[in-house]
Write an enzyme that holds these catalytic residues in place. Structure first.
Site, PDB file in Angstrom:
ATOM      1  N   LYS A 126       0.984  -1.274   0.097  1.00  0.00           N
ATOM      2  CA  LYS A 126      -0.129   0.073  -0.012  1.00  0.00           C
ATOM      3  C   LYS A 126       0.916   1.267  -0.105  1.00  0.00           C
ATOM      4  CE  LYS A 126      -4.545   1.013   0.135  1.00  0.00           C
ATOM      5  NZ  LYS A 126      -5.548   0.292  -0.164  1.00  0.00           N
ATOM      6  N   ASP A 166      -7.038   4.267  -4.526  1.00  0.00           N
ATOM      7  CA  ASP A 166      -7.578   4.211  -3.270  1.00  0.00           C
ATOM      8  C   ASP A 166      -8.201   5.477  -3.173  1.00  0.00           C
ATOM      9  OD1 ASP A 166      -7.901   2.189  -0.873  1.00  0.00           O
ATOM     10  OD2 ASP A 166      -7.365   3.935   0.241  1.00  0.00           O
ATOM     11  N   GLY A 237     -20.159   7.237   2.498  1.00  0.00           N
ATOM     12  CA  GLY A 237     -19.275   7.538   1.470  1.00  0.00           C
ATOM     13  C   GLY A 237     -19.863   8.020   0.110  1.00  0.00           C
ATOM     14  N   PHE A 238     -19.341   8.682  -0.764  1.00  0.00           N
ATOM     15  CA  PHE A 238     -19.712   8.768  -2.230  1.00  0.00           C
ATOM     16  C   PHE A 238     -18.740   8.585  -3.354  1.00  0.00           C
ATOM     17  CE2 PHE A 238     -18.272  12.947  -0.430  1.00  0.00           C
ATOM     18  CZ  PHE A 238     -17.667  13.402  -1.524  1.00  0.00           C
ATOM     19  N   GLY A 239     -17.720   8.056  -3.032  1.00  0.00           N
ATOM     20  CA  GLY A 239     -16.539   7.757  -3.962  1.00  0.00           C
ATOM     21  C   GLY A 239     -16.744   6.636  -4.745  1.00  0.00           C
ATOM     22  N   ASN A 240     -15.699   6.397  -5.298  1.00  0.00           N
ATOM     23  CA  ASN A 240     -15.597   4.961  -6.164  1.00  0.00           C
ATOM     24  C   ASN A 240     -16.426   3.846  -5.581  1.00  0.00           C
ATOM     25  OD1 ASN A 240     -13.654   2.473  -6.813  1.00  0.00           O
ATOM     26  ND2 ASN A 240     -14.232   3.581  -8.618  1.00  0.00           N
ATOM     27  N   VAL A 241     -16.101   3.380  -4.500  1.00  0.00           N
ATOM     28  CA  VAL A 241     -16.691   1.860  -3.712  1.00  0.00           C
ATOM     29  C   VAL A 241     -18.248   2.366  -3.580  1.00  0.00           C
ATOM     30  CG1 VAL A 241     -16.578   0.395  -1.961  1.00  0.00           C
ATOM     31  CG2 VAL A 241     -14.390   1.540  -2.913  1.00  0.00           C
ATOM     32  N   TRP A 243     -19.991   4.219  -5.258  1.00  0.00           N
ATOM     33  CA  TRP A 243     -20.647   4.480  -6.426  1.00  0.00           C
ATOM     34  C   TRP A 243     -20.987   3.194  -7.033  1.00  0.00           C
ATOM     35  CZ3 TRP A 243     -17.859   3.186 -11.069  1.00  0.00           C
ATOM     36  CH2 TRP A 243     -18.624   3.535 -12.236  1.00  0.00           C
TER      37      TRP A 243
HETATM   38  P1  NDP Z   1     -12.826   7.598  -3.005  1.00  0.00           P
HETATM   39  O1  NDP Z   1     -11.834   8.619  -2.673  1.00  0.00           O
HETATM   40  O2  NDP Z   1     -13.279   7.487  -4.444  1.00  0.00           O
HETATM   41  O3  NDP Z   1     -13.864   8.022  -2.099  1.00  0.00           O
HETATM   42  C1  NDP Z   1     -13.772   8.136  -0.692  1.00  0.00           C
HETATM   43  C2  NDP Z   1     -15.165   8.270   0.009  1.00  0.00           C
HETATM   44  O4  NDP Z   1     -14.740   8.343   1.519  1.00  0.00           O
HETATM   45  C3  NDP Z   1     -15.427   9.696  -0.406  1.00  0.00           C
HETATM   46  O5  NDP Z   1     -16.828   9.806  -0.417  1.00  0.00           O
HETATM   47  C4  NDP Z   1     -14.699  10.563   0.831  1.00  0.00           C
HETATM   48  O6  NDP Z   1     -15.082  11.749   0.573  1.00  0.00           O
HETATM   49  C5  NDP Z   1     -15.139   9.685   1.739  1.00  0.00           C
HETATM   50  N1  NDP Z   1     -14.672  10.223   2.991  1.00  0.00           N
HETATM   51  C6  NDP Z   1     -13.117  10.403   3.225  1.00  0.00           C
HETATM   52  N2  NDP Z   1     -12.938  10.871   4.441  1.00  0.00           N
HETATM   53  C7  NDP Z   1     -14.143  10.807   5.073  1.00  0.00           C
HETATM   54  C8  NDP Z   1     -14.478  10.824   6.378  1.00  0.00           C
HETATM   55  N3  NDP Z   1     -13.448  11.124   7.326  1.00  0.00           N
HETATM   56  N4  NDP Z   1     -15.823  10.695   6.642  1.00  0.00           N
HETATM   57  C9  NDP Z   1     -16.619  10.480   5.790  1.00  0.00           C
HETATM   58  N5  NDP Z   1     -16.286  10.161   4.479  1.00  0.00           N
HETATM   59  C10 NDP Z   1     -15.152  10.301   4.177  1.00  0.00           C
HETATM   60  O7  NDP Z   1     -12.284   6.509  -2.361  1.00  0.00           O
HETATM   61  P2  NDP Z   1     -12.697   4.904  -2.697  1.00  0.00           P
HETATM   62  O8  NDP Z   1     -14.032   4.971  -2.737  1.00  0.00           O
HETATM   63  O9  NDP Z   1     -11.871   4.422  -3.605  1.00  0.00           O
HETATM   64  O10 NDP Z   1     -12.339   4.355  -1.190  1.00  0.00           O
HETATM   65  C11 NDP Z   1     -13.248   4.178  -0.137  1.00  0.00           C
HETATM   66  C12 NDP Z   1     -12.895   3.072   1.123  1.00  0.00           C
HETATM   67  O11 NDP Z   1     -12.911   1.973   0.073  1.00  0.00           O
HETATM   68  C13 NDP Z   1     -11.580   3.107   1.147  1.00  0.00           C
HETATM   69  O12 NDP Z   1     -11.494   2.534   2.802  1.00  0.00           O
HETATM   70  C14 NDP Z   1     -10.661   2.301   0.603  1.00  0.00           C
HETATM   71  O13 NDP Z   1      -9.537   2.018   1.366  1.00  0.00           O
HETATM   72  C15 NDP Z   1     -11.466   1.221   0.302  1.00  0.00           C
HETATM   73  N6  NDP Z   1     -11.318   0.451  -0.885  1.00  0.00           N
HETATM   74  C16 NDP Z   1     -11.114   0.947  -2.025  1.00  0.00           C
HETATM   75  C17 NDP Z   1     -10.943   0.085  -3.156  1.00  0.00           C
HETATM   76  C18 NDP Z   1     -10.592   0.586  -4.679  1.00  0.00           C
HETATM   77  O14 NDP Z   1     -10.557  -0.105  -5.517  1.00  0.00           O
HETATM   78  N7  NDP Z   1     -11.009   1.852  -4.919  1.00  0.00           N
HETATM   79  C19 NDP Z   1     -10.942  -1.409  -3.024  1.00  0.00           C
HETATM   80  C20 NDP Z   1     -11.108  -1.842  -1.729  1.00  0.00           C
HETATM   81  C21 NDP Z   1     -11.426  -1.139  -0.774  1.00  0.00           C
HETATM   82  P3  NDP Z   1     -13.940  12.840  -0.240  1.00  0.00           P
HETATM   83  O15 NDP Z   1     -13.358  11.873  -1.254  1.00  0.00           O
HETATM   84  O16 NDP Z   1     -14.513  14.193  -0.868  1.00  0.00           O
HETATM   85  O17 NDP Z   1     -12.885  13.034   0.789  1.00  0.00           O
HETATM   86  O1  2IT Z   2      -7.938  -1.662  -0.922  1.00  0.00           O
HETATM   87  C1  2IT Z   2      -7.898  -2.078  -2.008  1.00  0.00           C
HETATM   88  O2  2IT Z   2      -7.873  -3.433  -2.125  1.00  0.00           O
HETATM   89  C2  2IT Z   2      -7.460  -0.965  -2.986  1.00  0.00           C
HETATM   90  N1  2IT Z   2      -7.613  -0.018  -2.753  1.00  0.00           N
HETATM   91  C3  2IT Z   2      -7.416  -1.783  -4.438  1.00  0.00           C
HETATM   92  C4  2IT Z   2      -6.050  -2.161  -4.900  1.00  0.00           C
HETATM   93  C5  2IT Z   2      -5.776  -2.694  -6.030  1.00  0.00           C
HETATM   94  O3  2IT Z   2      -4.493  -2.878  -6.188  1.00  0.00           O
HETATM   95  O4  2IT Z   2      -6.538  -2.738  -6.793  1.00  0.00           O
END
Ligand code: NDP
Ligand code: 2IT
Length: 446
Positions: A126, A166, A237-241, A243
């Site tokens: 990581k 991430d 959340g409203f990010g990638n995961v 969504w």
């Molecule tokens: P994004 O950056 O796309 O989204 C992160 C989300 O969490 C956003 O909505 C973000 O808001 C919000 N957020 C961040 N900090 C806080 C907080 N303190 N309180 C409330 N909301 C918060 O990230 P991902 O969707 O990629 O990641 C989300 C989670 O999933 C993480 O724990 C990550 O480790 C995990 N994950 C991601 C994977 C991937 O492939 N992307 C795979 C497996 C796990 P903002 O962006 O505006 O800060």
């Molecule tokens: O936490 C996770 O599994 C990720 N952010 C994805 C890692 C990856 O290599 O696709």
């Protein structure tokens, strides 16, 4: 606490002070695998656990860059190469102001066992930076990524270490990072995953983490003869995961009623669907770190400074960040009739929160099992890159679905084999551990 857990934790705390998230991840894991160590002296004699908590390598570096006003900015960059027993280091990069060594070590530690569960040949790593994307222009993000990769490029490679996205790192950032790597190395190679479709990316990778978590939820519910269809789902959340999870829940007939950000949560009675899901992409791209504009855009209630876990729902999917669901939140969910919690984020539930779910006997999937679909699809992207071909949507989705089913079954069977049927935390930790531990034994003292 048994003596194995106690001794290990005391050592980890002494050697890694001020890293509470890392201690937490190690504690949860060790409590699960203790029973394996009791049954198998060979792991104890080889000191597998003591080796697992020590990263194989940690790289920490300066990232200087210039903002749009020409001022010099300095951030800190990291890559934790945790374990390569079953494949090249693999895991995401996080850009967030809260990033530090301890948070990345907890994430790298979790990644080792998650990647082991995927059935694909990937070790765990990581990385990231305390860079804050909030309010930055595209050009600033690009200059930062170029500087970050200038140092990182010395340490990674398609057979060595393959980063991905991430929090704060999505398609745009992977593009800038890939461009700089190619320029430095003069090589077009699968050194990163989550790439654009025209330049080596895989279909379904953007959706994969959320889709995978929902597939996992369906498998858990199936054991109780239920399905998500018709169920109310709270997502944080409203990010990638978040969504990807919202897309899949909606597709199979469930109703997503909440989303959240660091500013609070929104409640959408009619369900987050269609254009409302697409709106999440706009929010994410706005670099403003708030979910409140959703409430204004669609005229739904917004609860400032609150988390969504007090909402009565059937299924909860924490998809934002670590420790966003504590003991009181867990109690509220259980009290309101929630029977299934599926983690999209990494370690979103505190240890005390997990114990509430465990004692209530509800379905609870830890992130290292239920969010493994993202990195699994990264593994599929690596395979496609190596073969120099690309699979269609159906092919990737079918493989993802199969992998999630296999992870589910493996966790369930392993939990049962080691005496705690229905406990997916123990199942995931033990199954993930066994494969890595056996590979380490095979490879001698390294
Ligand atoms: P994004 O950056 O796309 O989204 C992160 C989300 O969490 C956003 O909505 C973000 O808001 C919000 N957020 C961040 N900090 C806080 C907080 N303190 N309180 C409330 N909301 C918060 O990230 P991902 O969707 O990629 O990641 C989300 C989670 O999933 C993480 O724990 C990550 O480790 C995990 N994950 C991601 C994977 C991937 O492939 N992307 C795979 C497996 C796990 P903002 O962006 O505006 O800060
Ligand atoms: O936490 C996770 O599994 C990720 N952010 C994805 C890692 C990856 O290599 O696709």
């Amino acid at each position: 606490m048994s003596s194995i857990v106690e001794t290990l934790l005391a050592n980890v705390k002494a050697k890694n002070p001020n890293e509470p998230e890392f201690h937490q991840a190690v504690q949860e894991f060790t409590e699960s695998v203790e029973v394996v160590l009791e049954r198998h002296p060979e792991y104890r004699e080889a000191r597998i656990l003591d080796r697992l908590v020590e990263p194989e390598r940690v790289v920490m570096f300066r990232v200087p860059w210039q903002d749009d006003q020409g001022r010099i900015q300095i951030n800190r960059g990291f890559r934790i190469e945790m374990n390569s027993a079953i494949g090249p280091y693999k895991g995401g990069l996080r850009f967030h102001p809260s990033v530090n060594l301890g948070i990345l070590k907890f994430l790298a530690f979790e990644q080792v066992f998650k990647n082991s569960l995927t059935t694909l040949p990937m070790g765990g790593g990581k990385g990231g930076s305390d860079f804050d994307p909030k309010g930055k222009s595209d050009n600033e993000v690009m200059r930062f990524c170029q500087s970050f990769m200038t140092e990182l490029s010395r340490h990674i490679g398609p057979d060595t270490d393959v980063p991905a996205g991430d929090i704060g790192v999505g398609g745009r950032e992977i593009g800038f990072l890939f461009g700089q790597y190619k320029r430095l190395k003069n090589e077009f190679t699968g050194v990163l995953t989550g790439k654009g479709l025209n330049w080596g990316g895989s279909l379904v990778r953007p959706e994969a983490t959320g889709y995978g978590a929902v597939y996992f939820a369906e498998e858990m519910l199936r054991t109780k003869k239920k399905t998500i269809e018709g169920m109310k789902v709270a997502i944080s959340g409203f990010g990638n995961v978040a969504w990807g999870a919202a897309l899949k829940v909606t597709q199979i007939g469930g109703k997503v009623v909440t989303l959240s950000g660091p500013d609070g949560f929104i409640y959408d009675e009619n369900g987050v669907k269609g254009e409302r899901i697409e709106y999440m992409l706009k929010l994410r791209a706005s670099n403003r770190d708030v979910v409140e504009p959703y409430a204004r855009e669609f005229n739904v209630p917004f609860y400032a400074g609150m988390r969504p876990w007090g909402t009565p729902v059937d299924v909860a999917m924490p998809c934002a960040t670590q420790n966003e669901l504590d003991e009181a939140d867990a109690r509220a969910l259980v009290k309101n009739g929630c029977t299934c919690v599926v983690e999209g984020a990494n370690m979103p539930t505190t240890l005390a929160g997990y114990k509430v779910f465990r004692d209530a006997g509800i379905l609870y999937a830890p992130g290292k099992a239920s969010n493994a679909g993202g990195v699994a699809t990264s593994g599929l992207e690596m395979s496609q890159n190596s073969m120099r071909l690309s699979w269609g949507t159906e092919e990737v989705d079918r493989r993802l679905h199969e992998i999630m089913k296999r992870i589910h079954d493996n966790c369930m069977q392993t939990a049962e084999r080691f005496g705690t049927p229905g406990n997916y935390v123990n199942g995931a930790n033990i199954a993930g551990f066994l494969k890595v531990a056996d590979a380490m034994l095979d490879q001698g003292l390294v």
